[in-house]
Write an enzyme that holds these catalytic residues in place. Sequence first.
Site: not given
Length: 837
Positions: A174, A216, A294, A298, A348, A377, A399, A405, A523
Amino acid sequence: MRFLFVLLSVACCHVAAEDGSQAWLRYAPVPKASEYHSLPASIVALNNTKTSPVYVAGQELEKGIKGILGKQLGVDGTSKASSSIVVGTAEAYKKAYGEFEEADELEPDGFFLSTEGSTVLIIGQNERGALYGAFEYLSRIAQQKFSPVSYVSNPHAPIRWSNEWNNMDGSIERGYSGPSIFFRNGFVVDNVTRAAEYARLLASIRINGIVINNVNANATLLSERNIEGLGSRLADAMRPYGVQLGISLNFASPKDFGGLSTFDPLDPAVDAWWANITNKIYARVPDMSGYLVKANSEGQPGPLTYNRTLADGANMFARAVKPHGGIVMFRAFVYDNHINESNWKNDRANAAVDFFKDLDGKFDENVVVQIKYGPIDFQVREPASPLFSTLRKTSTSIELQITPEYLGQNCHLVYLAPLWKEILNSDLRADDKPSKVKDIVSGQRFSRPLGGWAGVVNVGTNSSWLGSHLAMSNLYAYGALAWDPSLESEDILGDWIRLTFGFDARVMEVITEMSMKSWPAYENYSGNLGIQTLTDILYTHFGPNPASQDGNGWGQWTRADKFSIGMDRTVKNGTGNAGQYPPEVAARYEEIETTPDNLLLWFHHVNYTQKLKSGKSVIQHFYDAHYEGAATAQTFVPLWESLQGRIDDERYNDVHFRQVFQAGHALVWRDAINQFYHNLSEIPDDHERVGNHPYRIEAEKMSLNGYKPYKVSPFHTASGYTAIVTTTNATVGTASANITFASGTYDLAVNYYDLIGGKAQYSVSVGNRTVGTWTGDLEDKLGHAPSIYLDGHSATRITFRGVKVAKGETVTIVGRPNGIEPAPIDYVSFLPSGIVD
Ligand SMILES: *[C@@H]1O[C@H](CO)[C@@H](O)[C@H](O)[C@H]1NC(C)=O
Ligand SMILES: *[C@@H]1O[C@H](CO)[C@@H](O)[C@H](O)[C@H]1NC(C)=O
Ligand SMILES: *[C@@H]1O[C@H](CO)[C@@H](O)[C@H](O)[C@H]1NC(C)=O
Ligand SMILES: *[C@@H]1O[C@H](CO)[C@@H](O)[C@H](O)[C@H]1NC(C)=O
Ligand SMILES: *[C@@H]1O[C@H](CO)[C@@H](O)[C@H](O)[C@H]1NC(C)=O
Ligand SMILES: *[C@@H]1O[C@H](CO)[C@@H](O)[C@H](O)[C@H]1NC(C)=O
Ligand SMILES: *[C@@H]1O[C@H](CO)[C@@H](O)[C@H](O)[C@H]1NC(C)=O
Ligand SMILES: *[C@@H]1O[C@H](CO)[C@@H](O)[C@H](O)[C@H]1NC(C)=O
Ligand SMILES: *[C@@H]1O[C@H](CO)[C@@H](O)[C@H](O)[C@H]1NC(C)=O
Ligand SMILES: *[C@@H]1O[C@H](CO)[C@@H](O)[C@H](O)[C@H]1NC(C)=O
Ligand SMILES: *[C@@H]1O[C@H](CO)[C@@H](O)[C@H](O)[C@H]1NC(C)=O
Ligand SMILES: *[C@@H]1O[C@H](CO)[C@@H](O)[C@H](O)[C@H]1NC(C)=O
């Protein structure tokens, strides 16, 4: 001789090109420099050590004052304080000059600034604070804020970090501004010049920590060679700016990298392994801020792999860094990405609270749970995460993403401060008491010792840092709000504009207008009423693909069918997510009547015909908002063009290019989303715009030679669902049509697809006059995540203005394929003045 003269005259009479690398630290000369009467004669920096932020502050003051006011002041280590700019810590000041009254009011990283006397005082609680004060002083004079002031400024929260999702191979997850400034080919870079420049930029907005690698994470970061690089290069380069290094860890490192047979956090050998490697890193980076983790998200490994709790996992790292004063940022972004949509109650958005609520109080004191602002997210609109009000005995941080993204990847202008402020000011009413998110993450509301901010920035090697000059307002605003979230979005923007572009009133007016309208516009054309950013969640998160939200386990569902849409998150009939909020807020979200329209579809499943508080139906609101948002994006182009000559050409041209792209891509969004829901619901648009494009000639309806029709997927990302591509990768295609519009002057727009993996060439002509030629090379210019398909990411538009056309003439497009790019075309529009389509 003559040659020299030409060079000199060029140098003297043009505004110097700017590549953006200096961002808001340009130290450009100010027009009213002579009005600053009380500038002291020298600078006293109360520390001679070159790695000291105080020393750096002295250098920065010298450089800044020379640039801004044109005065060369010397920097001195100790001399007397009269008519000087004195910068140092409170302690050093007291040692040198005796009393310092304001010392008690200063908190860590805070500073005192006084320009009232003949001496300018810049006194930090610590060295970092002194440097922040120096940047504050320079920012004031760079904005011609010359009137005398005297105040103490303290941070809202102790943790103000950037997260950089950089991979060891130099790519950035990203990231939209080229490759990493920290890693290359698996290792820490040798040349840390840019890293130091970035640390300087971060210090100027009071960011005190940076986590340099992707969440990640790749365990090879822990190799000898990389630990050496972290210590002797990166940390050393950033330390003078008071920016502490941190790293992301891969939970499975003991096994994948360390050669153990397990990574179970309760296995003593695993614990010892982490303690050992942590000691090794701290031996090289004694002031490392800590770790970011993390886990079990995922596909990432984590403690749940061994039936241990997330707290067991976090505390293992907490024990390792504790002797070194480090902290562990543990991400709350834990969820199962294989949930089954056919269960109405699956959600979720419930995951974070479900995973963490029973762990409150079980985390070590040096653990901070890092919570994304919303429950899903980084969507264009989300309510605040209910986890903020769930964790009372755990330190938390918020965060945010500076790297947009899901918000146009810096190819669309989206000024994010207004979005962030909505979240920060959300009052979650824990125990029916004021509980704004900003007061929770500062540690104040639940009396936590730690807390703060994590912003995913993802700068790259491009000189503009983020790939877009205007996007830098987001980084600036992030730092400003992390220090003081009570600041107003527009005020922060004003400071940034003056520092970045100077004092031209028109520049201020235009960039303010564009920026303040940008989030609402985005938006409007991307996803309304809390339905989320309707982008392709299975691919690049850039262009439209509403169908991708449903029918998979990722849980970003819309549950749209022929009649209805939205997630039923009520307690009475849905997923129960509304009930994760404290009672007052839960009650508000439980009922349609009390849920704000902009979150209606986040919390409720309703018919398209459901009436909003505005009186419109949901579906008509979708149609109207998409037309309105895309229309707003068109206005940014002429607004920006009104600035030509008022700012340097380099930045003018780069922003212009992006605004033209956004205007075209906003139409792609508008049409894709409207076609999709129009097709699904079969409810007509009251204004008969959707699917009705009188100024277009569809490419598939033109006379084709070497071109063939192509059904685009997803279907709604082509006008009329169909485009054309060349019949082979070596055939030049020609598409022509007779012009049936009245003779006159038109803007001629061509919608085409620009794929990565080829640079097709095009030309368009009317009669025998070539109107324009272009190359499909946006992948080299835009920096967003690319696509290898004809879809909503690659769909784009080029416009030729003021083209004279006679009725009965022929319009012809010639496309030359290249690589995998078959010169794809969607349609041609002949737009009379004032028409957008
Ligand atoms: C000067 O700076 C160095 C490096 O930051 C620091 O170790 C030292 O304590 C400072 N000295 C004083 C007197 O503040
Ligand atoms: C981790 O980095 C190494 C060295 O660059 C690379 O070979 C490996 O593929 C990376 N692993 C992952 C999962 O990215
Ligand atoms: C290091 O990088 C900087 C900035 O990109 C560049 O100007 C400089 O030439 C590089 N130094 C070396 C030794 O390559
Ligand atoms: C700790 O690291 C050292 C080398 O740095 C190694 O010799 C030792 O075996 C390690 N101990 C553990 C428990 O991993
Ligand atoms: C985890 O716990 C569950 C239920 O307590 C048990 O069924 C499962 O076998 C355990 N898994 C492991 C890897 O220990
Ligand atoms: C989802 O649940 C439905 C109904 O229980 C079931 O028929 C289907 O197989 C499940 N899908 C998956 C992928 O597990
Ligand atoms: C930065 O990216 C822009 C396009 O986004 C490009 O025009 C420019 O050349 C790049 N600059 C550098 C230094 O890479
Ligand atoms: C209640 O939930 C069911 C699914 O269990 C759904 O079909 C129905 O539309 C919901 N009712 C209301 C009023 O939202
Ligand atoms: C929603 O639409 C369905 C299908 O037309 C209809 O049966 C249902 O009554 C509607 N519900 C409401 C609340 O209007
Ligand atoms: C334009 O119109 C003429 C006369 O009707 C026709 O012969 C010709 O094929 C048309 N050309 C195109 C490109 O459609
Ligand atoms: C274009 O067409 C016009 C009128 O048909 C003609 O006068 C002119 O010479 C042509 N120009 C070229 C370059 O073929
Ligand atoms: C066209 O495709 C063929 C087969 O996929 C490939 O071998 C060839 O290199 C391609 N030609 C061009 C010009 O890309």
